[in-house]
Scaffold this motif. Structure first.
Motif: not given
Length: 417
Positions: A342-345, A145-149, A362-368
């Motif tokens: 967010v899935p692990n891939k 999980a990660n932050r978004v706006v 999930a889109e942001g997680a690409r730069r996690g």
């Protein structure tokens, strides 16, 4: 460690969370029992029952025994289990905890399994990297999980903003515009250091760097200072306190008043906002934190969990098989849709495309990214010299001098002094 980011991520399913520290056994028909420690609120009873039923049907010799653990005090409890003769077979741990547990010498090397069977080349870096210590994969990524706006669509429309920003420059321009109509363009507390970390990473900086086992704080690098400068500019476009974090007061409470255009949080926070102000239902939107160019979103801190297998577990091989199932495409899809994780891939991001908030996450997680992979980092977070550093800069103190002071303190903590 459990980060507050996950508390928000599970807000949408809090009504069906698991109960206490009890256990959820399987059917009782298996010849061998695989004991799995999961953290409270990580999954719903429905998901766990569905997984257990399917797994035991496919593996009739195995009975699954899920034991639910509290996050409070979990570190010492896991370390004690790793040293005992009665360890569970699988343990869910916070992604940034793996280094601490690996240092104990009590974890099984899962490198072969991760490369051969689990497609490790496609894992989210914010889960995979902290699970790997000195080239050895001890933690298998489970969920993130990660932050978004989160933004108020009505305020955006009234300001004449028809599309969400894709770059930092456009984000700043839009936020300045939103901040001139009796509303706060951005409510950002002065000590939200996880958000600061993303801006530092975008500039090419780090919170700390390690070499040969030695770590040093690097908030005083030119890149890290540039990240802090952007944070200061963004934070000024609202009335967030300079000397508190996002929980004092809770930023969801502030946003629920209806005069804030944007906050940075996990998508699950929207449910809390709508509970406090039902008039905002249908008016909330989400977008990834913008990057410096349109090519990629901004960097974000990835919170989440990895799965580890103790060396001294009774059912090590059977435990690894359970880990493989939980990390597989089938159950990653089920978990993501059930829990809004967010899935692990990144290749599985499409499974949440219909959910606006989770899709943005999930889109942001690409730069996690994760915090520095030091076994001592938990101490840094506990005492956290980053927070007073941020406040000092926002209040007008010299950034370089304050960053140097904070970096020296981080270096001492990571050295154990």
């Amino acid at each position: 460690m459990k980060n507050r980011i996950l508390a928000g991520a599970v807000a949408l399913v809090s009504s069906v969370t698991l109960s206490g520290c009890g256990f959820l056994p399987g059917s009782g028909g298996g010849d061998r029992t695989v004991t799995v420690w999961l953290m409270k609120d990580s999954v719903s009873p429905g998901f766990l029952e569905k997984f257990t039923s399917a797994y035991e049907k496919d593996n009739p010799s195995i009975e699954l025994d899920f034991r639910i653990q509290e996050w409070s005090g979990i570190g010492p409890k896991v370390l004690e289990a790793l040293e005992s003769d009665d360890a569970p077979d699988v343990i869910e741990v916070g992604n940034t905890q793996v280094a601490q547990y690996a240092e104990s010498g009590g974890l099984r090397d899962l490198t072969l399994e991760s490369m051969r069977d689990l497609g490790s080349e496609d894992w989210l870096p914010g889960l995979a990297q902290p699970g790997q210590i000195s080239g050895v994969q001890y933690g298998i990524p489970w969920y993130a999980a990660n932050r978004v706006v989160i933004y108020n669509k009505e305020i955006f429309q009234k300001a004449g903003i028809d599309s969400v920003p894709k770059t930092r420059a456009q984000w700043m321009a839009d936020t300045e515009k939103l901040n001139t109509q009796g509303n706060q363009g951005m409510y950002l507390a002065g000590q939200n250091w996880y958000v600061l970390a993303g801006f530092i990473w975008d500039e090419g900086g780090e919170l700390a760097e390690g070499s040969g086992g030695d770590w040093r704080g690097t908030l005083n690098s030119p890149e890290a200072l540039a990240g802090m400068n952007f944070y200061k500019e963004l934070q000024a476009l609202g009335e967030g306190p300079m000397d508190a974090d996002e929980e004092k007061p809770p930023q969801t409470d502030v946003f629920a008043r209806g005069d804030v255009a944007q906050i940075i949080s996990v998508p699950g926070s929207a449910a809390l906002i709508e509970q406090k102000n039902p008039e905002l239902k249908g008016k909330l939107g989400y977008f990834p934190i913008p990057g410096k160019t349109e090519k990629a979103p901004g960097s974000v801190f990835t919170g989440g969990s990895d799965l580890i297998v103790p060396k001294n577990a009774d059912q090590r091989s059977a435990g690894i098989a359970v880990v493989k199932a939980l990390a597989s495409e089938k159950w990653q899809t089920e978990l993501a849709r059930t829990m809004s994780y967010v899935p692990n891939k990144p290749s599985l991001a499409h499974v949440v495309e219909g959910e606006e908030g989770t899709a943005a996450m999930a889109e942001g997680a690409r730069r996690g990214r994760a915090t520095p992979n030091s076994s001592q980092w938990a101490r840094v977070e506990a005492e956290n010299p980053i927070k007073p550093y941020m406040t000092a800069v926002l209040q007008g103190n010299d950034p370089a001098a304050e960053a140097k002071k904070a970096s020296e303190r981080i270096t001492a903590m990571l050295a154990g002094s």
